[in-house]
Design an enzyme around this catalytic site. Sequence first.
Site, short mmCIF file in Angstrom:
data_model
loop_
_atom_site.label_atom_id
_atom_site.label_comp_id
_atom_site.label_asym_id
_atom_site.label_seq_id
_atom_site.Cartn_x
_atom_site.Cartn_y
_atom_site.Cartn_z
N GLU A 173 0.79 -1.24 0.00
CA GLU A 173 0.00 0.00 0.00
C GLU A 173 0.82 1.29 0.00
O GLU A 173 0.59 2.17 0.82
CB GLU A 173 -0.96 -0.02 1.20
CG GLU A 173 -1.89 -1.21 1.20
CD GLU A 173 -2.82 -1.27 2.41
OE1 GLU A 173 -2.71 -0.41 3.29
OE2 GLU A 173 -3.65 -2.19 2.45
N GLU A 278 -6.31 -10.72 -1.72
CA GLU A 278 -7.12 -10.57 -0.49
C GLU A 278 -8.59 -10.49 -0.87
O GLU A 278 -9.30 -9.58 -0.49
CB GLU A 278 -6.70 -9.31 0.28
CG GLU A 278 -5.22 -9.29 0.62
CD GLU A 278 -4.80 -8.11 1.52
OE1 GLU A 278 -5.67 -7.43 2.09
OE2 GLU A 278 -3.58 -7.90 1.64
#
Length: 382
Positions: A173, A278
């Site tokens: 991220e 995910e």
Amino acid sequence: MHKNKLTIAILLGMSSLALGCNDSAEQSKPTLKSQKAPDQLTLKAQFKDNFKIGTAISRDQILGALPEDLNVAKAQFNTFTPENSMKWERIHPELETYDFEAADALVEYAQENSQELVGHTLVWHSQTPDWVFEDDQGEPLTRDALLKRMQNHINTVAGRYKNRIFAWDVVNEALNEDGTLRESKWSTIIGDDFIEYAFKYAKQAAPNAKLYYNDYNLYKPEKRAGAIALIKNLQSKGIQIDGIGMQAHYSLDNPELSLMEDSIVAYAATGIDVMITELDISVLPFPEGEEQGADISLDIALQERFNPYPDGLPSEVNTQLGERYKAVFNILKKHDDKVSRVTFWGISDARTWRNDWPMQGRTDYPLLIDRELKLKSFVSDL
Ligand code: XIL
């Protein structure tokens, strides 16, 4: 025998007794998918010609506190990612303290079962203690000191599991929604090249591991452009990057799946692996503008109207979820030459992080395995 090893060995023994889940049961299944009753299916068998199929696994699950979850995980998936156990705050909570208990157990488990383990994650702005960025006076570290700290951490953690972990999410991220680099303590103290250093240190510590960049909302065209620039920058400098992980915390309406498909094609064109890392699809309503992404710092106050199914999912919503999953898997299967792995963020609806994010205490149904640890009825159609 080490205690964890013993626990896991016992659980593995038990898992071969799990109903309809053992390998010999798989072999005797009829070939037509539509003929299989859901409890005879396994996800890893269903997608064996397409991609690896994985799950995130928690500390409790791997350490044996939830043996039924572990049985199901073993039966259904062939690759694992620790949900939290390898994050900095868990594995390296204090300067001189490492806690390898859950991580070691997971590495042993994966090795004993010849399953691929993806380490998650070495460098991230979340779930990283403040002390990481400070000296012993609480003052911000210098660039050099923080680089040294990053290198030590990567050496200690990735080095410990060298040749035993298949891959690492090296950086997690690092991008904003518009594709620019996120401002974090990593970027402010070190500079934008912290990403390059993280990948270089990971390569030194675990030369045979695949090295990945992982992020959410990577379907968005602007963020996609930023991710491609990040990949190409590393490649132009001869720094190894093997893959990109698209987190895929989705909902029934978001994202538009053609964007996901365009991103898969664009990332693959850079020559690296593409993975869905995910996956979960929330069926719950979200406050305006909060239905995308996965910023874990979001914590919206619980309101009843955003928690409409506390006692069970109406069948029409389950049908909608099935259709949504079918659309997602149609795209993933179409591009199975580019997509090497699809990992769900959790084993079953009972313990998905979606029950608590972005609002704590809701009842969500985002996975393919329900609260009774049974595959959902629509799985055979995927
Ligand atoms: C989540 C875990 O599932 C939760 O248990 C934890 O409280 C917060 O983090 N993006 C990631 C994952 O890369 O590591 C996050 O996992 C979900 C969003």
